[in-house]
Design an enzyme around this catalytic site. Structure first.
Site, PDB file in Angstrom:
ATOM      1  N   CYS A 105       0.840  -1.202   0.000  1.00 49.53           N
ATOM      2  CA  CYS A 105       0.000   0.000   0.000  1.00 49.53           C
ATOM      3  C   CYS A 105       0.878   1.257   0.000  1.00 49.53           C
ATOM      4  CB  CYS A 105      -0.996  -0.026   1.160  1.00 49.53           C
ATOM      5  SG  CYS A 105      -2.327   1.191   1.015  1.00 49.53           S
ATOM      6  N   GLU A 139      -3.022  -9.073   2.161  1.00 54.09           N
ATOM      7  CA  GLU A 139      -3.596  -9.662   3.378  1.00 54.09           C
ATOM      8  C   GLU A 139      -5.120  -9.621   3.383  1.00 54.09           C
ATOM      9  OE1 GLU A 139      -3.336  -5.300   4.403  1.00 54.09           O
ATOM     10  OE2 GLU A 139      -2.212  -6.736   3.181  1.00 54.09           O
ATOM     11  N   HIS A 151      -3.804  -4.721  -1.137  1.00 55.94           N
ATOM     12  CA  HIS A 151      -3.579  -5.354   0.165  1.00 55.94           C
ATOM     13  C   HIS A 151      -3.632  -6.872   0.007  1.00 55.94           C
ATOM     14  CE1 HIS A 151      -3.784  -1.850   2.896  1.00 55.94           C
ATOM     15  NE2 HIS A 151      -4.535  -1.339   1.940  1.00 55.94           N
TER      16      HIS A 151
END
Length: 213
Positions: free
Chosen positions: A82, A195, A193
């Site tokens: 990010c 994750e 992202h």
């Protein structure tokens, strides 16, 4: 074997660490200790929010020099996420202009919020949600991930790299080609992202854990 997630007060640290724990046998630590970061086998540079704040907190935590060192000596794999991607560039348009780390040539630009979609509705900025990522060129971190796989984004600014050879993935939004995966040597960085990107995101993190640049 340790993966260090750099804690300078900004970023989605615990979600990143949990995702890494899911795909890695290595010890995952969230740390601001320079000795622990230097001693790690791999490093993750997260970032979230305003780039001005991220750059400021990196300085306040006295970690700017260490990050510059990691980028310059390529001693270990490093993954930026990010704003951790945006920070690698020379300069951001945010807040009238913010100097970044200057590791890669190019700028961080703001999406045009006057662009319209196919229904003549104004596109929303920030760009938030899932979008397809095209593979601009092959990379070990794309192994097992389909071209145009979807990843999760939350951002109003995007990287525009000057050197195409350092662009590995791109997406289109608001009339712009955003360079959402960039890298050089042992450094790789993404705007999305991983994750929060389900199977494709976890696969990218798994590839990072196994990567031997």
């Amino acid at each position: 074997m340790t993966i260090a997630v750099i804690d300078y007060g900004m970023g989605n640290l615990h979600s990143v660490a949990k995702a890494l724990e899911h795909v890695a046998d290595e010890n995952i630590v969230i740390t601001s200790d320079p000795r622990a970061i230097r001693g790690a086998t791999r490093v993750v540079l997260p970032g979230q929010g305003a780039i001005r704040d991220c750059m400021g907190e990196l300085e306040r935590a006295e970690l700017r020099g260490l990050v510059d060192e990691l980028l310059s000596n390529h001693s270990k794999p490093l993954l930026g996420i990010c704003v951790g991607q945006q920070m690698l560039m020379e300069r951001s348009e945010e807040n009238g202009g913010i100097d970044c780390l200057g590791y890669l040539k190019g700028a961080v630009k703001r999406f045009d919020d006057k662009q319209l979609d196919e229904h003549a509705q104004r596109l929303k900025v920030p760009h938030m949600g899932w979008n397809h990522v095209s593979h601009i060129q092959g990379h070990a971190l794309w192994d097992g991930i389909e071209d145009k796989a979807r990843f999760y984004f939350v951002h109003s600014y995007y990287v525009s790299a000057s050197e195409r050879s350092q662009v590995f993935g791109a997406t289109h939004y608001a009339g712009a080609e955003a360079h959402v995966a960039i890298g050089k040597g042992s450094i790789f960085a993404v705007q999305f992202h991983p994750e929060k990107s389900a199977a494709a995101g976890l696969k990218l993190l798994e590839n990072f854990v196994r990567w031997q640049p």
